[in-house]
Design a protein around this motif. Sequence first.
Motif, PDB file in Angstrom:
ATOM      1  N   TYR A 121       0.829  -1.207   0.000  1.00  0.00           N
ATOM      2  CA  TYR A 121       0.000   0.000   0.000  1.00  0.00           C
ATOM      3  C   TYR A 121       0.867   1.264   0.000  1.00  0.00           C
ATOM      4  O   TYR A 121       2.075   1.220   0.249  1.00  0.00           O
ATOM      5  CB  TYR A 121      -0.901   0.025   1.239  1.00  0.00           C
ATOM      6  N   ARG A 122       0.212   2.377  -0.279  1.00  0.00           N
ATOM      7  CA  ARG A 122       0.811   3.699  -0.102  1.00  0.00           C
ATOM      8  C   ARG A 122      -0.118   4.524   0.769  1.00  0.00           C
ATOM      9  O   ARG A 122      -1.341   4.491   0.590  1.00  0.00           O
ATOM     10  CB  ARG A 122       1.027   4.393  -1.450  1.00  0.00           C
ATOM     11  N   ALA A 123       0.461   5.249   1.721  1.00  0.00           N
ATOM     12  CA  ALA A 123      -0.328   6.076   2.638  1.00  0.00           C
ATOM     13  C   ALA A 123      -0.383   7.501   2.095  1.00  0.00           C
ATOM     14  O   ALA A 123       0.657   8.139   1.901  1.00  0.00           O
ATOM     15  CB  ALA A 123       0.283   6.062   4.033  1.00  0.00           C
ATOM     16  N   LEU A 124      -1.588   7.993   1.836  1.00  0.00           N
ATOM     17  CA  LEU A 124      -1.790   9.316   1.263  1.00  0.00           C
ATOM     18  C   LEU A 124      -2.588  10.185   2.226  1.00  0.00           C
ATOM     19  O   LEU A 124      -3.334   9.671   3.064  1.00  0.00           O
ATOM     20  CB  LEU A 124      -2.543   9.212  -0.062  1.00  0.00           C
ATOM     21  N   LYS A 125      -2.468  11.498   2.075  1.00  0.00           N
ATOM     22  CA  LYS A 125      -3.252  12.392   2.926  1.00  0.00           C
ATOM     23  C   LYS A 125      -3.891  13.535   2.142  1.00  0.00           C
ATOM     24  O   LYS A 125      -4.161  14.601   2.696  1.00  0.00           O
ATOM     25  CB  LYS A 125      -2.414  12.928   4.087  1.00  0.00           C
ATOM     26  N   SER A 126      -4.159  13.288   0.852  1.00  0.00           N
ATOM     27  CA  SER A 126      -4.919  14.262   0.067  1.00  0.00           C
ATOM     28  C   SER A 126      -5.602  13.547  -1.087  1.00  0.00           C
ATOM     29  O   SER A 126      -5.080  12.570  -1.625  1.00  0.00           O
ATOM     30  CB  SER A 126      -4.015  15.376  -0.466  1.00  0.00           C
ATOM     31  N   MET A 127      -6.773  14.049  -1.469  1.00  0.00           N
ATOM     32  CA  MET A 127      -7.494  13.484  -2.596  1.00  0.00           C
ATOM     33  C   MET A 127      -6.762  13.745  -3.905  1.00  0.00           C
ATOM     34  O   MET A 127      -6.882  12.972  -4.860  1.00  0.00           O
ATOM     35  CB  MET A 127      -8.911  14.058  -2.662  1.00  0.00           C
ATOM     36  N   GLU A 128      -5.979  14.821  -3.958  1.00  0.00           N
ATOM     37  CA  GLU A 128      -5.214  15.116  -5.170  1.00  0.00           C
ATOM     38  C   GLU A 128      -4.180  14.018  -5.434  1.00  0.00           C
ATOM     39  O   GLU A 128      -4.037  13.549  -6.580  1.00  0.00           O
ATOM     40  CB  GLU A 128      -4.525  16.477  -5.045  1.00  0.00           C
ATOM     41  N   GLU A 129      -3.460  13.617  -4.379  1.00  0.00           N
ATOM     42  CA  GLU A 129      -2.508  12.512  -4.523  1.00  0.00           C
ATOM     43  C   GLU A 129      -3.219  11.242  -4.979  1.00  0.00           C
ATOM     44  O   GLU A 129      -2.738  10.517  -5.853  1.00  0.00           O
ATOM     45  CB  GLU A 129      -1.816  12.240  -3.177  1.00  0.00           C
ATOM     46  N   TYR A 130      -4.363  11.003  -4.376  1.00  0.00           N
ATOM     47  CA  TYR A 130      -5.130   9.797  -4.695  1.00  0.00           C
ATOM     48  C   TYR A 130      -5.579   9.803  -6.147  1.00  0.00           C
ATOM     49  O   TYR A 130      -5.437   8.800  -6.862  1.00  0.00           O
ATOM     50  CB  TYR A 130      -6.333   9.708  -3.761  1.00  0.00           C
ATOM     51  N   PRO A 149     -17.578   6.606  -8.529  1.00  0.00           N
ATOM     52  CA  PRO A 149     -17.882   6.235  -7.146  1.00  0.00           C
ATOM     53  C   PRO A 149     -16.863   6.735  -6.130  1.00  0.00           C
ATOM     54  O   PRO A 149     -16.722   6.131  -5.082  1.00  0.00           O
ATOM     55  CB  PRO A 149     -17.846   4.710  -7.230  1.00  0.00           C
ATOM     56  N   PHE A 150     -16.127   7.791  -6.462  1.00  0.00           N
ATOM     57  CA  PHE A 150     -15.078   8.233  -5.564  1.00  0.00           C
ATOM     58  C   PHE A 150     -15.647   8.924  -4.326  1.00  0.00           C
ATOM     59  O   PHE A 150     -16.758   9.419  -4.314  1.00  0.00           O
ATOM     60  CB  PHE A 150     -14.109   9.157  -6.315  1.00  0.00           C
ATOM     61  N   VAL A 151     -14.824   8.947  -3.305  1.00  0.00           N
ATOM     62  CA  VAL A 151     -15.283   9.302  -1.966  1.00  0.00           C
ATOM     63  C   VAL A 151     -15.328  10.815  -1.764  1.00  0.00           C
ATOM     64  O   VAL A 151     -14.417  11.527  -2.166  1.00  0.00           O
ATOM     65  CB  VAL A 151     -14.343   8.675  -0.914  1.00  0.00           C
ATOM     66  N   LYS A 152     -16.369  11.269  -1.133  1.00  0.00           N
ATOM     67  CA  LYS A 152     -16.446  12.648  -0.674  1.00  0.00           C
ATOM     68  C   LYS A 152     -16.123  12.648   0.815  1.00  0.00           C
ATOM     69  O   LYS A 152     -16.870  12.113   1.632  1.00  0.00           O
ATOM     70  CB  LYS A 152     -17.841  13.226  -0.914  1.00  0.00           C
ATOM     71  N   CYS A 153     -14.999  13.249   1.172  1.00  0.00           N
ATOM     72  CA  CYS A 153     -14.516  13.179   2.553  1.00  0.00           C
ATOM     73  C   CYS A 153     -15.413  13.974   3.493  1.00  0.00           C
ATOM     74  O   CYS A 153     -15.926  15.034   3.144  1.00  0.00           O
ATOM     75  CB  CYS A 153     -13.087  13.704   2.637  1.00  0.00           C
ATOM     76  N   ALA A 154     -15.566  13.446   4.685  1.00  0.00           N
ATOM     77  CA  ALA A 154     -16.399  14.088   5.697  1.00  0.00           C
ATOM     78  C   ALA A 154     -15.702  15.289   6.325  1.00  0.00           C
ATOM     79  O   ALA A 154     -16.353  16.157   6.896  1.00  0.00           O
ATOM     80  CB  ALA A 154     -16.778  13.083   6.772  1.00  0.00           C
ATOM     81  N   THR A 155     -14.367  15.347   6.251  1.00  0.00           N
ATOM     82  CA  THR A 155     -13.605  16.467   6.803  1.00  0.00           C
ATOM     83  C   THR A 155     -12.560  16.905   5.785  1.00  0.00           C
ATOM     84  O   THR A 155     -12.440  16.335   4.706  1.00  0.00           O
ATOM     85  CB  THR A 155     -12.892  16.067   8.117  1.00  0.00           C
ATOM     86  N   GLN A 156     -11.786  17.911   6.158  1.00  0.00           N
ATOM     87  CA  GLN A 156     -10.718  18.415   5.277  1.00  0.00           C
ATOM     88  C   GLN A 156      -9.429  17.611   5.406  1.00  0.00           C
ATOM     89  O   GLN A 156      -8.439  17.938   4.743  1.00  0.00           O
ATOM     90  CB  GLN A 156     -10.405  19.876   5.620  1.00  0.00           C
ATOM     91  N   PHE A 157      -9.428  16.576   6.230  1.00  0.00           N
ATOM     92  CA  PHE A 157      -8.177  15.880   6.545  1.00  0.00           C
ATOM     93  C   PHE A 157      -8.300  14.379   6.268  1.00  0.00           C
ATOM     94  O   PHE A 157      -8.448  13.577   7.195  1.00  0.00           O
ATOM     95  CB  PHE A 157      -7.789  16.146   7.994  1.00  0.00           C
TER      96      PHE A 157
END
Length: 213
Positions: A121-130, A149-157
């Motif tokens: 796996y790779r650990a990401l912390k932004s939707m842009e990276e994803y 079907p991509f995810v809409k995050c519940a928070t900014q983080f």
Amino acid sequence: MGDVVSSHLDEGKREIITARTRDVMREFGETYQQQYAVALFNSVRYEIEGGGTQSQLLHRKDPLVDRSIFSGNLFQYLEENRKWRNRFVFVASSYSISLYESKTAHDRSLHPKVTINCAGYRALKSMEEYMDLVNNSLPGVKARPSSSPFVKCATQFPLILWHPYARHHYFCVMTEKEQTKWHAVLQDCVRHTNNAVCEDVSELAHAKGVELV
């Protein structure tokens, strides 16, 4: 100095001093090589985790076996109903990640909702990276963060575990500080499980008499 007259060392004395100096420097070099690695590791660990450092790193008196490396709460995205749920996360000494309904469920030794092996796996912390990784892994397909079907995050983080061939896992937290902390934990899990896979493959190849290039 003063009335003492200095004289040049003869060849014998020079050889004795040179030999003793060589022995001392060799012993010092061996010790320095070991302790430099320890000091460097502690420095990196302090930057990531904060707090004190491990004073007996070469000979750990308190082994991590059967203990938690890290635990806490995250919001997990459930793809089956497209909802976010609060989960208690337990990171074992094997660096596998187990998600429970609550801390009480963990304390009662109930089965986790999900257990994640982070190898590959790779650990990401932004939707842009994803999105960049999704676009690069799917030639000819251009995905947008807002499209199904991509995810809409519940928070900014957000925190995302991305894998080229396995299921993706989506999490989020409430603050940037929590995001930084959890991202470091996820990166550690990925690194350690990847190393464990490499070690297992090397041991298997050695047992079968296969030389890995």
